[in-house]
Motif scaffolding. Structure first.
Motif, PDB file in Angstrom:
ATOM      1  N   GLU A 221       0.825  -1.206   0.000  1.00 55.82           N
ATOM      2  CA  GLU A 221       0.000   0.000   0.000  1.00 55.82           C
ATOM      3  C   GLU A 221       0.860   1.258   0.000  1.00 55.82           C
ATOM      4  O   GLU A 221       0.547   2.230  -0.678  1.00 55.82           O
ATOM      5  CB  GLU A 221      -0.899  -0.002   1.235  1.00 55.82           C
ATOM      6  N   ALA A 222       1.964   1.206   0.772  1.00 59.09           N
ATOM      7  CA  ALA A 222       2.864   2.362   0.800  1.00 59.09           C
ATOM      8  C   ALA A 222       3.455   2.594  -0.586  1.00 59.09           C
ATOM      9  O   ALA A 222       3.497   3.728  -1.084  1.00 59.09           O
ATOM     10  CB  ALA A 222       3.981   2.133   1.822  1.00 59.09           C
ATOM     11  N   VAL A 223       3.875   1.498  -1.225  1.00 56.79           N
ATOM     12  CA  VAL A 223       4.464   1.607  -2.559  1.00 56.79           C
ATOM     13  C   VAL A 223       3.445   2.159  -3.554  1.00 56.79           C
ATOM     14  O   VAL A 223       3.747   3.059  -4.339  1.00 56.79           O
ATOM     15  CB  VAL A 223       5.001   0.222  -3.014  1.00 56.79           C
ATOM     16  N   ILE A 226       2.902   5.934  -3.074  1.00 52.66           N
ATOM     17  CA  ILE A 226       4.001   6.794  -3.510  1.00 52.66           C
ATOM     18  C   ILE A 226       4.157   6.739  -5.028  1.00 52.66           C
ATOM     19  O   ILE A 226       4.405   7.767  -5.665  1.00 52.66           O
ATOM     20  CB  ILE A 226       5.300   6.402  -2.789  1.00 52.66           C
ATOM     21  N   LEU A 227       3.943   5.552  -5.603  1.00 58.23           N
ATOM     22  CA  LEU A 227       3.995   5.496  -7.071  1.00 58.23           C
ATOM     23  C   LEU A 227       2.924   6.397  -7.668  1.00 58.23           C
ATOM     24  O   LEU A 227       3.151   7.090  -8.655  1.00 58.23           O
ATOM     25  CB  LEU A 227       3.808   4.057  -7.554  1.00 58.23           C
ATOM     26  N   VAL A 230       4.139  10.000  -7.400  1.00 54.39           N
ATOM     27  CA  VAL A 230       5.151  10.453  -8.370  1.00 54.39           C
ATOM     28  C   VAL A 230       4.638  10.351  -9.797  1.00 54.39           C
ATOM     29  O   VAL A 230       5.087  11.093 -10.675  1.00 54.39           O
ATOM     30  CB  VAL A 230       6.508   9.720  -8.222  1.00 54.39           C
TER      31      VAL A 230
ATOM     32  N   PRO B  39      -5.666  -5.783   1.174  1.00 56.51           N
ATOM     33  CA  PRO B  39      -5.170  -5.121   2.382  1.00 56.51           C
ATOM     34  C   PRO B  39      -6.299  -4.801   3.357  1.00 56.51           C
ATOM     35  O   PRO B  39      -7.356  -4.338   2.943  1.00 56.51           O
ATOM     36  CB  PRO B  39      -4.529  -3.842   1.847  1.00 56.51           C
ATOM     37  N   SER B  52       5.935   1.361   7.704  1.00 57.22           N
ATOM     38  CA  SER B  52       6.943   1.051   6.690  1.00 57.22           C
ATOM     39  C   SER B  52       7.860   2.249   6.469  1.00 57.22           C
ATOM     40  O   SER B  52       7.419   3.397   6.467  1.00 57.22           O
ATOM     41  CB  SER B  52       6.259   0.682   5.384  1.00 57.22           C
ATOM     42  N   LEU B  54       9.520   2.547   3.709  1.00 59.36           N
ATOM     43  CA  LEU B  54       9.692   2.690   2.258  1.00 59.36           C
ATOM     44  C   LEU B  54       9.570   4.133   1.766  1.00 59.36           C
ATOM     45  O   LEU B  54      10.307   4.535   0.862  1.00 59.36           O
ATOM     46  CB  LEU B  54       8.699   1.794   1.518  1.00 59.36           C
ATOM     47  N   PRO B  55       8.653   4.935   2.344  1.00 60.75           N
ATOM     48  CA  PRO B  55       8.593   6.331   1.888  1.00 60.75           C
ATOM     49  C   PRO B  55       9.918   7.070   2.070  1.00 60.75           C
ATOM     50  O   PRO B  55      10.294   7.892   1.223  1.00 60.75           O
ATOM     51  CB  PRO B  55       7.495   6.935   2.767  1.00 60.75           C
ATOM     52  N   VAL B 105      11.822  11.143 -10.698  1.00 60.42           N
ATOM     53  CA  VAL B 105      10.703  10.198 -10.679  1.00 60.42           C
ATOM     54  C   VAL B 105      11.200   8.790 -11.002  1.00 60.42           C
ATOM     55  O   VAL B 105      10.827   7.812 -10.344  1.00 60.42           O
ATOM     56  CB  VAL B 105       9.620  10.641 -11.690  1.00 60.42           C
ATOM     57  N   CYS B 108      13.222   7.376  -8.083  1.00 58.76           N
ATOM     58  CA  CYS B 108      12.334   7.158  -6.945  1.00 58.76           C
ATOM     59  C   CYS B 108      11.510   5.910  -7.155  1.00 58.76           C
ATOM     60  O   CYS B 108      11.457   5.034  -6.291  1.00 58.76           O
ATOM     61  CB  CYS B 108      11.444   8.389  -6.780  1.00 58.76           C
ATOM     62  N   ALA B 109      10.868   5.788  -8.335  1.00 53.09           N
ATOM     63  CA  ALA B 109       9.969   4.662  -8.581  1.00 53.09           C
ATOM     64  C   ALA B 109      10.742   3.342  -8.582  1.00 53.09           C
ATOM     65  O   ALA B 109      10.383   2.398  -7.877  1.00 53.09           O
ATOM     66  CB  ALA B 109       9.239   4.855  -9.909  1.00 53.09           C
ATOM     67  N   MET B 112      12.427   2.536  -5.116  1.00 55.31           N
ATOM     68  CA  MET B 112      11.481   2.115  -4.093  1.00 55.31           C
ATOM     69  C   MET B 112      10.920   0.733  -4.396  1.00 55.31           C
ATOM     70  O   MET B 112      10.844  -0.123  -3.506  1.00 55.31           O
ATOM     71  CB  MET B 112      10.338   3.128  -4.005  1.00 55.31           C
ATOM     72  N   VAL B 113      10.523   0.496  -5.636  1.00 55.13           N
ATOM     73  CA  VAL B 113       9.900  -0.792  -5.956  1.00 55.13           C
ATOM     74  C   VAL B 113      10.911  -1.925  -5.785  1.00 55.13           C
ATOM     75  O   VAL B 113      10.583  -2.976  -5.234  1.00 55.13           O
ATOM     76  CB  VAL B 113       9.303  -0.771  -7.375  1.00 55.13           C
ATOM     77  N   PHE B 116      11.281  -2.613  -2.210  1.00 55.22           N
ATOM     78  CA  PHE B 116      10.090  -3.366  -1.791  1.00 55.22           C
ATOM     79  C   PHE B 116      10.249  -4.849  -2.145  1.00 55.22           C
ATOM     80  O   PHE B 116      10.022  -5.730  -1.310  1.00 55.22           O
ATOM     81  CB  PHE B 116       8.872  -2.748  -2.476  1.00 55.22           C
TER      82      PHE B 116
END
Lengths: 489, 179
Positions: A221-223, A226-227, A230, B39, B52, B54-55, B105, B108-109, B112-113, B116
């Protein structure tokens, strides 16, 4: 999140009275798990024929050079860039649905985001193919990249919007792909857990070992958030930069500051039209009518009317500013658009983009499936003409009247365009076969709060009262049933 | 009973599941993990899962992208090969912004992924550590270690909490190799 009950006056996002979590799984997985239907084979055959045409036409272009197209020294960009901008624009709706509507917590996006994002990716592939094709020499397509080179490391010019475009389009494609695939993981895992044998092995690899544990979901959910965060400025930047390819030039008709917002609105406009074109058929053929409901169709039509009106205002503003600027060249460019040799293209654009979408103000029309589909095709056509008008009519009569010319497409121009539709539909139909076209996990989230069943239950249990004179379809149906039940008692 | 490794409590409704978690925790039964098809909001607080980070990772990756893009463009256009374009300055910062933004961007993308994927051990070909196949369909499953808990007591609490099915698994994860 969605276990909260939603007001009954909002249209339910899942219709049907026998929906369970398992039924959602069954319904969404069905097209992937059964043998392809006849309709799919017919569609796929036509699409592959288009793909073959595309391969032939692109191959011929690469073999003979750009001379295979109808370009001349005055009109140096024509169908190639028209098609490029058209396809990129179509892609924008997918990101709008998956990212911007997520940030705005619009839960009606949940059932359409998957296929719209797939559409984005395939549309950007088509767009990229025109970029490579219009270079003429695809084997040097790496030249716009900032690589050390044999010219003594004369780097690319970062002052040029064309270089920005290289970065924007490739970032857009890459980020859309990773956003789409991350969202697919839980649903691929669902298919994996229902499959056996080789299918299970394949989907197991594709699922990356997803197991749906609490921690995984929390990070997921966090990912996603944020995706989405952006991707939102990203999608706006992409068409902004595409518009700067034109706006930073000194060609009358291109040299306008209104271009970025006007292009972005147009992109969303055409993208939603393409989503309608695809989903109105897909929901019927794949039996997704309970998940992609009239509420969804109506919402999308409302976005079409909004963005279509923004585009209409932009056309008017351009004309006004051309007059108000006092620049003769600018004024001529616009008068020539509307009344010159390409008047028919201009008025096709106005008819399809400004006039026909206004019909959606009528509720009867925006809730009619046939009308929505026909008007979505109109918008697709209109937005193609918009790019054609901007590109070709601005170029064909330049500062020097002796070099004024017309553009006539050759068979190769036409074949590449029609072929790119074949490429797009081949990819889209394959997607519908092998991956779940609706984000199951996200739709399941809506079952307890936003579905027809939950709303009916609220009314039946007496937890919610239907406002007097309210015209929500489900509410009327439900109150009618309750009244009848009471009479029987 | 000795070969039971895990007890799985199946729930068919997320709200009942949340009550189930409460009841288990009240009875001091340690929950190993919870597997759900989508979720569940608020479950991380109940299970004591930390927020998390992750941010934060995303921000660091993003800013790395910004710095990379700026350094690259500055090196190329200003330091290594400045071009005279109508006498304008080579360091035309506004023109750097689009590429800086795009690379922010992108970094970041992807950063982060892939973080994850790394922290959750997700990669193509990984054997799925799934305890029950219906956890990706319509069941909300609480897994409890049978070795450190009294099986009968756990069963009683789960039944009381409204579990629709209780399974005793002899192995931890489902084998995807058996047919």
């Amino acid at each position: 999140m969605s276990s909260h009950h939603e007001s009954i006056i909002r249209e339910p996002l899942i219709t049907g009275t026998d929906i369970t979590y398992n039924k959602i799984t069954e319904d969404v997985c069905a097209p992937v798990e059964r043998m392809p239907s006849k309709a799919w084979w017919i569609g796929f055959t036509v699409a592959v024929l288009g793909l073959v045409l595309w391969l032939v036409a692109v191959g011929y272009t690469f073999w003979t050079g750009i001379g295979a197209w109808g370009l001349n020294k005055t009109v140096g960009w024509a169908w190639d860039i028209t098609n490029f901008v058209w396809w990129v624009g179509i892609g924008h709706a997918g990101t709008l649905i998956s990212a911007i509507l997520l940030l705005f917590r619009q839960s009606w996006r949940n059932s359409i985001n998957r296929s719209a994002e797939a559409m984005t990716i395939f549309a950007v592939i088509c767009a990229a193919s025109f970029i490579v094709a219009h270079m003429g020499r695809p084997w040097v397509a790496y030249w716009p990249l900032p690589l050390p080179n044999q010219f003594g490391s004369l780097w690319v010019n970062f002052n040029s919007p064309l270089v920005w475009d290289v970065f924007a389009i490739s970032t857009y494609f890459s980020v859309s792909l990773v956003f789409w695939y991350t969202g697919l993981l839980p649903d691929i895992a669902t298919i994996r857990d229902r499959a056996t044998g080789l299918r299970r092995r394949i989907y197991s690899i594709l699922s990356f070992g997803w197991n749906g544990s609490a921690k995984t979901w929390q990070r997921f959910e966090a990912v996603s958030l944020i995706l989405a965060g952006v991707s939102t400025p990203l999608v706006l930047s992409v068409h902004t930069i595409v518009s700067m390819d034109f706006a930073t030039s000194i060609v009358p008709g291109w040299h306008t500051t209104i271009f970025p917002p006007y292009f972005v609105a147009g992109a969303i406009f055409s993208g939603f039209a393409m989503v309608q074109t695809l989903l109105l058929i897909a929901r019927k053929v794949l039996n997704f009518e309970n998940y992609i409901t009239m509420a969804h169709i109506e919402s999308m039509n409302k976005i079409i009317i909004l963005t279509g009106s923004i585009v209409g205002v932009a056309y008017g503003t351009e004309f006004f500013i051309a007059w108000y600027s006092g620049v003769q060249y600018e004024q001529y460019a616009f008068i020539n658009r509307a009344t010159g040799p390409y008047w028919w293209a201009y008025w096709s654009m106005i008819t399809c983009n400004v006039i026909s979408p206004q019909l959606f103000w009528f509720k009867k029309i925006r809730t009619s499936i046939v009308a929505s589909w026909v008007l979505s095709i109109f918008v697709n056509i209109g937005m193609w003409f918009e790019r054609f008008v901007i590109i070709v009519t601005s170029l064909h009569r330049d500062y020097l009247p002796s070099s004024w010319a017309m553009f006539y497409p050759t068979w190769v121009d036409v074949a590449i365009f029609i072929g790119s539709l074949g490429l797009f539909f081949t990819l889209f139909l394959l997607f519908l076969r092998v991956l779940p076209a609706i984000a199951m996990a996200e739709v399941k989230l809506l079952l307890k709060g936003n579905s027809e069943m939950s709303k009916r239950k609220l009314i039946a249990d007496g937890h919610a009262k239907v406002p007097e004179g309210f015209t929500n379809r489900i509410v009327i149906a439900t109150t009618a049933t309750i009244k009848n039940d009471k009479k029987d008692e | 009973m000795s070969n039971i490794k895990y007890i799985l409590g199946h729930f068919d409704d997320p709200e009942v599941l949340m009550n189930g978690i409460d009841k288990l925790q009240k009875s001091n039964i340690k929950i190993e993990d919870v597997f759900t098809p989508f979720p569940i909001h608020g479950i991380e607080n109940k299970l004591g899962i930390k927020r998390s980070r992750l941010p934060i990772a995303a921000f660091i990756f993003g800013i790395t992208g910004t710095i990379t893009a700026f350094s690259m463009v500055y090196y190329m256009l200003v330091h290594d090969w400045p071009m005279n374009i109508g006498g304008k300055p080579a360091f035309a910062f506004p023109d750097f912004i689009p590429v800086m933004f795009e690379l922010t961007v992108l970094f970041c993308a992807y950063g982060m992924v892939f973080t994850f994927f790394y922290v959750n051990h997700l990669f193509p070909g990984r054997a799925p550590r799934v305890m029950d196949l219906r956890a990706t369909d319509d069941r909300f499953i609480i897994a409890i270690d049978a070795k450190t808990n009294d099986v009968n007591a756990v069963d009683a609490v789960l039944k009381d909490a409204g579990a629709v099915e209780i399974k005793h698994n002899a192995r931890k994860y489902i084998s995807y190799d058996e047919e």
